[in-house]
Design an enzyme around this catalytic site. Structure first.
Site, PDB file in Angstrom:
ATOM      1  N   GLY A 270       0.822  -1.208   0.000  1.00  0.00           N
ATOM      2  CA  GLY A 270       0.000   0.000   0.000  1.00  0.00           C
ATOM      3  C   GLY A 270       0.850   1.250   0.000  1.00  0.00           C
ATOM      4  O   GLY A 270       0.507   2.241   0.639  1.00  0.00           O
ATOM      5  N   GLY A 271       1.958   1.202  -0.745  1.00  0.00           N
ATOM      6  CA  GLY A 271       2.892   2.329  -0.750  1.00  0.00           C
ATOM      7  C   GLY A 271       2.594   3.389  -1.780  1.00  0.00           C
ATOM      8  O   GLY A 271       3.417   4.285  -2.002  1.00  0.00           O
TER       9      GLY A 271
ATOM     10  N   TYR B 113     -13.820  -3.300  10.655  1.00  0.00           N
ATOM     11  CA  TYR B 113     -12.470  -2.739  10.538  1.00  0.00           C
ATOM     12  C   TYR B 113     -11.732  -2.832  11.870  1.00  0.00           C
ATOM     13  O   TYR B 113     -10.568  -3.257  11.928  1.00  0.00           O
ATOM     14  CB  TYR B 113     -12.558  -1.284  10.081  1.00  0.00           C
ATOM     15  CG  TYR B 113     -11.228  -0.567  10.033  1.00  0.00           C
ATOM     16  CD1 TYR B 113     -10.400  -0.674   8.916  1.00  0.00           C
ATOM     17  CD2 TYR B 113     -10.804   0.227  11.094  1.00  0.00           C
ATOM     18  CE1 TYR B 113      -9.182  -0.014   8.868  1.00  0.00           C
ATOM     19  CE2 TYR B 113      -9.590   0.889  11.048  1.00  0.00           C
ATOM     20  CZ  TYR B 113      -8.788   0.771   9.932  1.00  0.00           C
ATOM     21  OH  TYR B 113      -7.578   1.425   9.889  1.00  0.00           O
TER      22      TYR B 113
ATOM     23  N   SER C  24       0.041   5.598  -1.697  1.00  0.00           N
ATOM     24  CA  SER C  24      -0.616   6.813  -1.208  1.00  0.00           C
ATOM     25  C   SER C  24      -0.561   6.841   0.308  1.00  0.00           C
ATOM     26  O   SER C  24      -0.199   5.847   0.952  1.00  0.00           O
ATOM     27  CB  SER C  24      -2.075   6.895  -1.674  1.00  0.00           C
ATOM     28  OG  SER C  24      -2.858   5.881  -1.072  1.00  0.00           O
ATOM     29  N   GLY C  25      -0.930   7.979   0.887  1.00  0.00           N
ATOM     30  CA  GLY C  25      -1.115   8.100   2.327  1.00  0.00           C
ATOM     31  C   GLY C  25       0.100   7.727   3.143  1.00  0.00           C
ATOM     32  O   GLY C  25       1.233   8.110   2.847  1.00  0.00           O
ATOM     33  N   ILE C  26      -0.120   6.948   4.207  1.00  0.00           N
ATOM     34  CA  ILE C  26       0.940   6.561   5.127  1.00  0.00           C
ATOM     35  C   ILE C  26       2.018   5.748   4.414  1.00  0.00           C
ATOM     36  O   ILE C  26       3.213   5.938   4.645  1.00  0.00           O
ATOM     37  CB  ILE C  26       0.346   5.772   6.306  1.00  0.00           C
ATOM     38  CG1 ILE C  26      -0.479   6.701   7.208  1.00  0.00           C
ATOM     39  CG2 ILE C  26       1.444   5.079   7.112  1.00  0.00           C
ATOM     40  CD1 ILE C  26      -1.303   5.971   8.257  1.00  0.00           C
ATOM     41  N   GLY C  27       1.614   4.831   3.534  1.00  0.00           N
ATOM     42  CA  GLY C  27       2.584   4.002   2.833  1.00  0.00           C
ATOM     43  C   GLY C  27       3.522   4.813   1.965  1.00  0.00           C
ATOM     44  O   GLY C  27       4.736   4.581   1.953  1.00  0.00           O
TER      45      GLY C  27
END
Length: 249
Positions: A13-14, A150, A16-19
């Site tokens: 998950g790199g 979740y 966008s966002g935290i990744g």
């Protein structure tokens, strides 16, 4: 010498966002990173943003064939791994009475199944003494309305940090859970449908955070860098909250 000099990392998950923020920071700290994302266009854009020392491998962590292709690429290009940040996942607001089998399967497949097999399939490449970081959430201990599936996946992630620490102790591989609070990411914006609802959600979340603001993705990346590096050489099995205090008081 940079704290991750010469290290090789996988970040799921790199794109966008935290990744993405973590991939950028790892590269700045001297690592070579392999990032994944389901959407090729976003993945290509992330690789371009990072700019150097990065390989993008398109795939879905819930698809084991995609994971096999990821680690085959790592093996072909670098041979070994030092860091795995199992970050990919997501969720959506669904109250108890509206939970469907599709929602349950989608959430558990990405957040639990995908994480389990990301780590399992990385093991043959991971050096002894490596670092595994699991992206959990403050929802692992909070009772967030309409967020039960979740939250349950993230409680499982926290449990994995404990049990895998025991499983991997002979190899001195450290396993830690990183639990963000509300962070200003595209995923947060995607939890609701309209700009008005987004602003209402953010205002509510900020009201629960002692520091009075949302977190920035790079603030999570800095902590991931700590857990990936020798700075945390005596830290394993923990859940490290990075939440502005929102789960602490």
């Amino acid at each position: 010498m940079k704290k991750l000099e010469g290290k090789v990392a996988v970040i799921t998950g790199g794109n966008s966002g935290i990744g993405l923020a973590t991939a950028k920071r790892f590269v700045e700290e001297g690592a070579y990173v392999f990032i994944t994302g389901r959407r090729q266009q976003e993945l290509d854009a992330a690789v371009q943003q990072i700019g150097r020392n990065v390989t993008g491998v398109q795939g879905d962590v819930a698809n084991l064939a995609d994971l096999d292709r990821l680690f085959a690429t790592v093996q072909a290009e670098k041979g070994t791994l030092d860091i795995v940040f199992a970050n990919a996942g997501g969720g959506e607001f669904v109250p108890l009475g509206a939970i469907t089998e599709e929602h349950y399967d989608r959430t558990f497949n990405s957040n639990v199944k995908g994480l389990v097999f990301t780590v399992q399939k990385a093991l043959p490449l991971l050096k002894d003494g490596s670092s595994i970081i699991l992206n959990a959430s403050i929802t692992s201990i909070k009772g967030s309305e309409a967020f039960s599936v979740y939250s349950a996946t993230k409680a499982a992630v926290r449990s994995f940090a404990r049990t895998w620490t025991s499983d991997l102790k002979q190899r001195k591989i450290r396993v830690n859970a990183l639990s963000p609070g509300p962070i200003a990411t595209p995923a947060l914006d995607g939890l609701v449908s309209t700009p008005e609802e987004t602003e209402q959600l953010k205002a509510h979340l900020v009201s629960t955070i002692p520091l009075g603001r949302l977190g920035d993705p790079d603030e999570i990346a800095k902590v991931a860098s700590f857990l990936a590096s020798d700075d945390s050489s005596f830290v394993t099995g923990v859940e490290l909250f990075v939440d502005g205090g929102s789960a602490q008081i």
